[in-house]
Design a protein around this motif. Structure first.
Motif, PDB file in Angstrom:
ATOM      1  N   LYS A   1       0.869  -1.235  -0.018  1.00  0.00           N
ATOM      2  CA  LYS A   1      -0.092  -0.242   0.170  1.00  0.00           C
ATOM      3  C   LYS A   1       0.704   1.209  -0.060  1.00  0.00           C
ATOM      4  O   LYS A   1       1.960   1.264   0.667  1.00  0.00           O
ATOM      5  N   LYS A   2       0.514   2.256  -0.782  1.00  0.00           N
ATOM      6  CA  LYS A   2       1.145   3.397  -0.749  1.00  0.00           C
ATOM      7  C   LYS A   2       1.114   4.264   0.635  1.00  0.00           C
ATOM      8  O   LYS A   2       0.397   4.246   1.303  1.00  0.00           O
ATOM      9  N   SER A   3       2.063   4.918   0.840  1.00  0.00           N
ATOM     10  CA  SER A   3       2.150   6.008   2.164  1.00  0.00           C
ATOM     11  C   SER A   3       1.456   7.324   1.710  1.00  0.00           C
ATOM     12  O   SER A   3       1.570   7.756   0.678  1.00  0.00           O
ATOM     13  N   LYS A   4       0.851   7.947   2.912  1.00  0.00           N
ATOM     14  CA  LYS A   4       0.340   9.120   2.592  1.00  0.00           C
ATOM     15  C   LYS A   4       1.637  10.211   2.772  1.00  0.00           C
ATOM     16  O   LYS A   4       1.477  11.153   2.289  1.00  0.00           O
ATOM     17  N   THR A   5       2.628   9.864   3.489  1.00  0.00           N
ATOM     18  CA  THR A   5       3.691  10.823   3.300  1.00  0.00           C
ATOM     19  C   THR A   5       4.486  10.211   1.961  1.00  0.00           C
ATOM     20  O   THR A   5       5.021   9.056   1.894  1.00  0.00           O
ATOM     21  N   GLU A   6       4.665  11.144   1.001  1.00  0.00           N
ATOM     22  CA  GLU A   6       5.295  10.859  -0.262  1.00  0.00           C
ATOM     23  C   GLU A   6       6.482  11.715  -0.612  1.00  0.00           C
ATOM     24  O   GLU A   6       6.706  12.994  -0.025  1.00  0.00           O
ATOM     25  N   CYS A   7       7.225  11.258  -1.559  1.00  0.00           N
ATOM     26  CA  CYS A   7       8.527  12.019  -2.022  1.00  0.00           C
ATOM     27  C   CYS A   7       8.198  12.537  -3.307  1.00  0.00           C
ATOM     28  O   CYS A   7       7.555  11.796  -4.033  1.00  0.00           O
ATOM     29  N   MET A   8       8.794  13.638  -3.816  1.00  0.00           N
ATOM     30  CA  MET A   8       8.762  14.091  -5.133  1.00  0.00           C
ATOM     31  C   MET A   8       9.990  14.516  -5.470  1.00  0.00           C
ATOM     32  O   MET A   8      10.962  15.130  -4.845  1.00  0.00           O
ATOM     33  N   PHE A   9      10.482  14.000  -6.761  1.00  0.00           N
ATOM     34  CA  PHE A   9      11.729  14.487  -7.367  1.00  0.00           C
ATOM     35  C   PHE A   9      11.650  15.615  -8.472  1.00  0.00           C
ATOM     36  O   PHE A   9      10.730  15.678  -9.379  1.00  0.00           O
ATOM     37  N   PHE A  10      12.478  16.675  -8.071  1.00  0.00           N
ATOM     38  CA  PHE A  10      12.343  17.759  -9.237  1.00  0.00           C
ATOM     39  C   PHE A  10      13.607  17.895  -9.977  1.00  0.00           C
ATOM     40  O   PHE A  10      14.771  18.206  -9.392  1.00  0.00           O
ATOM     41  N   PRO A  11      13.536  17.133 -11.283  1.00  0.00           N
ATOM     42  CA  PRO A  11      14.993  16.963 -12.175  1.00  0.00           C
ATOM     43  C   PRO A  11      15.537  18.368 -12.397  1.00  0.00           C
ATOM     44  O   PRO A  11      14.666  19.541 -12.563  1.00  0.00           O
ATOM     45  N   PRO A  12      16.906  18.730 -12.323  1.00  0.00           N
ATOM     46  CA  PRO A  12      17.555  19.824 -12.927  1.00  0.00           C
ATOM     47  C   PRO A  12      17.244  19.887 -14.257  1.00  0.00           C
ATOM     48  O   PRO A  12      16.914  18.939 -15.072  1.00  0.00           O
TER      49      PRO A  12
END
Length: 363
Positions: free
Chosen positions: A76-87
């Motif tokens: 199951k996915k977590s409610k705390t999420e990570c996001m990657f912002f590519p340069p």
């Protein structure tokens, strides 16, 4: 995490666009470690390694205070999420966006995150947010359809309801949008469609009778400012979406400009990343959107006033020139006022934001 060098650089000046990426004289280096709001927290890291290392520490820290950080378990996915912002020059698919392991669980990556009604995407563009706002504003207009399209309701009442309910929903969070011309056109198209609906006129009838969009907007007037005497209220025609965005951008820009130098929004207002830019026009930023609003207000002042006329304590021509100084200025003009100097005068800036300078009796 410990970083070898700051992620951002800034100068506490007026430049919100067009700065050289390798500028060094007088710059201040800083990094954003975290952003806290109520029981929510956002942590910024420069690499995946530092994020994985800090994720375990943050989870343990919150647990020690009796707080629970939601983690993904059993697929199951977590409610705390990570996001990657590519340069720039880096593809999103080339990054490692696998789950981040923490104590008895993991955090997942996402490309789209909704927070307090605003949509944040991995490319930091406003496309999804604008699309969501239009959909929500359409629902708000349909809920008020019987009132907004009624022929028994005065046009001024319709304008007040439309601006307070529909436009507020439509432009929620627009102060930080990196507004492009195509997104602005989509918003204007929706705005004109709503006005035609309140006038009970179709687009074909408008074209056949040669009625312009500005003529339709003239029928709906709202109160620009409320005085102590209600009989002297100033009625102003319902403006375009660009006018409303200009008001919101200038209001938020003034708030940030008057913040203390060590506040994070003030540092980010004139900040840049010390990285070589790719060939081509830079991506649209908040600085470009604020510049467009400042230039638009400068044009309105030049149209409404003679160069030597006074607005409070300054000449109209000097104010218009100061509003246009948002980038690099010539050496001989460095002692002249910029838009940042005008923002420090709260009374003058309020007049510029809400176009109170049109009421010449108060000057």
């Amino acid at each position: 995490s410990v970083r070898d060098k700051p992620l951002f650089y800034t100068k506490l000046d007026h430049m919100i666009h067009g700065r050289e990426w390798n500028a060094k004289r007088g710059r201040i280096g800083f990094s954003i470690a975290e952003a806290l709001y109520a029981d929510d927290a956002c942590f910024v890291f420069g690499s995946r390694e530092s994020m994985c290392e800090a994720a375990v520490i943050v989870d343990k820290h919150f647990t020690d205070f009796g707080l629970k950080v939601h983690k993904g378990k059993d697929g199951k996915k977590s409610k705390t999420e990570c996001m990657f912002f590519p340069p720039s020059g880096f593809k999103y698919e080339d990054a490692d966006t696998s789950n981040v392991e923490v104590n008895n669980g993991y955090y997942t990556f996402c490309k789209r995150f909704k927070y307090l009604g605003s949509i944040i995407t991995w490319d930091l563009k406003a496309d999804d947010d604008v699309k969501t706002r239009i959909r929500c504003a359409t629902s708000a207009f349909n809920l008020m359809r019987n009132v907004l399209k009624s022929k028994l309701v005065k046009a001024s009442r319709k304008a007040q309801l439309y601006k307070v309910i529909v436009c507020t929903v439509l432009l929620y969070g627009s102060e930080c949008w990196a507004m492009r011309a195509d997104l602005l056109q989509r918003l204007e198209r929706f705005h004109n469609q709503c006005i035609r609906g309140m006038c009970n006129i179709t687009r074909r009838e408008q074209w056949h009778k040669h009625i312009s969009d500005s003529d339709l907007r003239e029928k709906f007037k709202t109160i620009n400012r409320r005085k102590s005497d209600e009989k002297n209220n100033i009625l102003k025609p319902l403006g375009t979406i660009e006018d409303m965005l200009t008001e919101r951008n200038l209001r938020w820009g003034g708030h940030v400009a008057r913040m203390k130098p060590d506040r994070m929004p003030r540092l980010l207002l004139t900040a840049w990343v010390n990285n070589k830019r790719p060939i081509g026009r830079p991506e649209q930023t908040f600085g470009h959107a604020l510049k467009r609003s400042l230039v638009l207000r400068a044009k309105q002042i030049e149209k409404s006033f003679k160069p030597e006329e006074m607005i409070y304590t300054r000449k109209a021509d000097d104010i218009a020139e100061a509003l246009r100084r948002t980038g690099k200025v010539k050496k001989e003009d460095r002692s002249k006022e910029t838009w940042l100097d005008l923002a420090q005068d709260r009374k003058l800036w309020t007049s510029l934001v809400y176009e109170l300078f049109h009421d010449r009796n108060d000057r």
